[in-house]
Design a protein around this motif. Structure first.
Motif, PDB file in Angstrom:
ATOM      1  N   ASP A 166     -10.408  14.076 -18.217  1.00  0.00           N
ATOM      2  CA  ASP A 166      -9.186  15.341 -18.576  1.00  0.00           C
ATOM      3  C   ASP A 166      -8.197  14.417 -18.955  1.00  0.00           C
ATOM      4  O   ASP A 166      -7.304  14.979 -19.364  1.00  0.00           O
ATOM      5  N   THR A 167      -7.859  13.499 -18.076  1.00  0.00           N
ATOM      6  CA  THR A 167      -6.569  12.652 -18.118  1.00  0.00           C
ATOM      7  C   THR A 167      -6.395  11.632 -18.904  1.00  0.00           C
ATOM      8  O   THR A 167      -5.553  11.111 -19.211  1.00  0.00           O
ATOM      9  N   GLY A 168      -7.749  11.215 -19.162  1.00  0.00           N
ATOM     10  CA  GLY A 168      -7.974   9.733 -19.757  1.00  0.00           C
ATOM     11  C   GLY A 168      -7.569   8.469 -18.994  1.00  0.00           C
ATOM     12  O   GLY A 168      -7.535   7.438 -19.654  1.00  0.00           O
ATOM     13  N   ALA A 169      -7.622   8.854 -17.805  1.00  0.00           N
ATOM     14  CA  ALA A 169      -7.293   7.584 -16.893  1.00  0.00           C
ATOM     15  C   ALA A 169      -8.402   6.943 -16.411  1.00  0.00           C
ATOM     16  O   ALA A 169      -9.162   7.467 -16.020  1.00  0.00           O
ATOM     17  N   VAL A 170      -8.250   5.613 -16.039  1.00  0.00           N
ATOM     18  CA  VAL A 170      -9.226   5.016 -15.281  1.00  0.00           C
ATOM     19  C   VAL A 170      -8.628   4.248 -14.137  1.00  0.00           C
ATOM     20  O   VAL A 170      -7.720   3.543 -14.187  1.00  0.00           O
ATOM     21  N   ILE A 171      -9.255   4.588 -13.146  1.00  0.00           N
ATOM     22  CA  ILE A 171      -8.860   3.913 -11.710  1.00  0.00           C
ATOM     23  C   ILE A 171      -9.502   2.941 -10.985  1.00  0.00           C
ATOM     24  O   ILE A 171     -11.111   3.331 -11.059  1.00  0.00           O
ATOM     25  N   ARG A 172      -9.138   2.018 -10.624  1.00  0.00           N
ATOM     26  CA  ARG A 172     -10.040   0.884 -10.131  1.00  0.00           C
ATOM     27  C   ARG A 172      -9.623   0.696  -8.511  1.00  0.00           C
ATOM     28  O   ARG A 172      -8.467   0.915  -8.540  1.00  0.00           O
ATOM     29  N   GLU A 173     -10.415   1.323  -7.468  1.00  0.00           N
ATOM     30  CA  GLU A 173     -10.043   1.271  -5.879  1.00  0.00           C
ATOM     31  C   GLU A 173     -11.081   0.469  -5.244  1.00  0.00           C
ATOM     32  O   GLU A 173     -11.975   0.043  -5.714  1.00  0.00           O
ATOM     33  N   ARG A 174     -10.367   0.079  -4.282  1.00  0.00           N
ATOM     34  CA  ARG A 174     -11.033  -0.754  -3.305  1.00  0.00           C
ATOM     35  C   ARG A 174     -10.877  -0.329  -1.853  1.00  0.00           C
ATOM     36  O   ARG A 174      -9.464  -0.213  -1.470  1.00  0.00           O
ATOM     37  N   LYS A 175     -11.465  -0.179  -0.851  1.00  0.00           N
ATOM     38  CA  LYS A 175     -11.413   0.172   0.374  1.00  0.00           C
ATOM     39  C   LYS A 175     -10.980  -0.981   1.218  1.00  0.00           C
ATOM     40  O   LYS A 175     -11.981  -1.716   1.205  1.00  0.00           O
ATOM     41  N   ILE A 176      -9.980  -0.965   1.829  1.00  0.00           N
ATOM     42  CA  ILE A 176      -9.379  -2.101   2.439  1.00  0.00           C
ATOM     43  C   ILE A 176      -9.903  -1.983   4.151  1.00  0.00           C
ATOM     44  O   ILE A 176     -10.179  -2.820   4.732  1.00  0.00           O
ATOM     45  N   ARG A 177      -9.684  -0.752   4.478  1.00  0.00           N
ATOM     46  CA  ARG A 177     -10.066  -0.400   5.997  1.00  0.00           C
ATOM     47  C   ARG A 177     -10.516   0.859   6.159  1.00  0.00           C
ATOM     48  O   ARG A 177     -10.128   1.778   5.358  1.00  0.00           O
ATOM     49  N   GLU A 178     -11.539   1.079   7.099  1.00  0.00           N
ATOM     50  CA  GLU A 178     -12.197   2.332   7.444  1.00  0.00           C
ATOM     51  C   GLU A 178     -11.239   3.235   8.115  1.00  0.00           C
ATOM     52  O   GLU A 178     -11.023   4.461   7.889  1.00  0.00           O
ATOM     53  N   ALA A 179     -10.633   2.886   9.403  1.00  0.00           N
ATOM     54  CA  ALA A 179      -9.909   3.608   9.991  1.00  0.00           C
ATOM     55  C   ALA A 179      -8.701   2.913  10.769  1.00  0.00           C
ATOM     56  O   ALA A 179      -8.686   1.699  11.216  1.00  0.00           O
ATOM     57  N   PRO A 180      -7.411   3.419  10.536  1.00  0.00           N
ATOM     58  CA  PRO A 180      -7.363   4.443   9.624  1.00  0.00           C
ATOM     59  C   PRO A 180      -7.505   4.111   8.136  1.00  0.00           C
ATOM     60  O   PRO A 180      -7.165   2.809   7.922  1.00  0.00           O
ATOM     61  N   ARG A 181      -8.029   5.011   7.378  1.00  0.00           N
ATOM     62  CA  ARG A 181      -8.332   4.592   5.938  1.00  0.00           C
ATOM     63  C   ARG A 181      -7.211   4.067   5.012  1.00  0.00           C
ATOM     64  O   ARG A 181      -6.198   4.698   5.193  1.00  0.00           O
ATOM     65  N   LYS A 182      -7.414   3.038   4.431  1.00  0.00           N
ATOM     66  CA  LYS A 182      -6.729   2.285   3.506  1.00  0.00           C
ATOM     67  C   LYS A 182      -7.279   1.886   2.246  1.00  0.00           C
ATOM     68  O   LYS A 182      -8.297   1.249   2.352  1.00  0.00           O
TER      69      LYS A 182
END
Length: 165
Positions: A53-69
């Motif tokens: 819907d927005t035409g965006a591509v997001i690349r994400e990487r979890k750095i830490r579980e708790a607290p979540r980052k």
């Protein structure tokens, strides 16, 4: 929702002339649905997500579980097409030569003249350097609960329209 399909990064990178295309048809979308590929199975913590819907591509990487980052970046190679209503139509992902592109074709239910739009593509937006391990899983991400109706409609070696290299 994770698919049962598993894609091997070593094969995707080695086969420069052969592609893999997966297409999902969105028949009903009460809120927001995205198409993603994740590396979670091999212990990774990264994803690339396409928001049709927005035409965006997001690349994400979890750095830490708790607290979540989570760290991430995004690009918006296509324009926004649905203001306030869920995307309905077809969306796809395409791997070729170790690179990833996304596709969309919007169904405009309000227009009787041209209810099916033309295919659009982000072009190749990333390589596979973000992925840890050798297995990627295509999946669908839903923002909220609702009565979604989706189906995988095509798996092939070629996308619906040609990409410029």
């Amino acid at each position: 929702a994770f698919s049962r399909c598993k894609l091997r990064t070593d094969v995707l990178q080695a086969s420069g002339s052969i592609g893999v295309y997966l297409e999902v048809e969105v028949l009903a979308n009460p809120d927001n649905v995205s198409l993603a590929v994740v590396d979670f199975e091999a212990g990774g913590c990264s994803s690339v997500t396409f928001s049709p819907d927005t035409g965006a591509v997001i690349r994400e990487r979890k750095i830490r579980e708790a607290p979540r980052k989570v760290e991430g970046t995004y690009i918006q190679p296509l324009s926004t097409i649905t203001s306030g209503q869920g995307f309905e139509g077809s969306m796809g992902l395409y791997f070729k030569g170790g690179r990833l592109a996304f596709f969309r074709r919007h169904f405009d239910r309000s227009s009787e003249a041209a209810p099916v739009g033309r295919w659009e593509t982000t072009g190749f937006v990333t390589d596979l350097s973000w992925a840890e391990g050798r297995r990627l899983t295509p999946c669908l991400a839903f923002r909220d609960i609702g009565d979604y109706h989706l189906r995988i409609t095509r798996i092939s070696a070629d996308p619906p329209v040609e990409l410029e290299h």
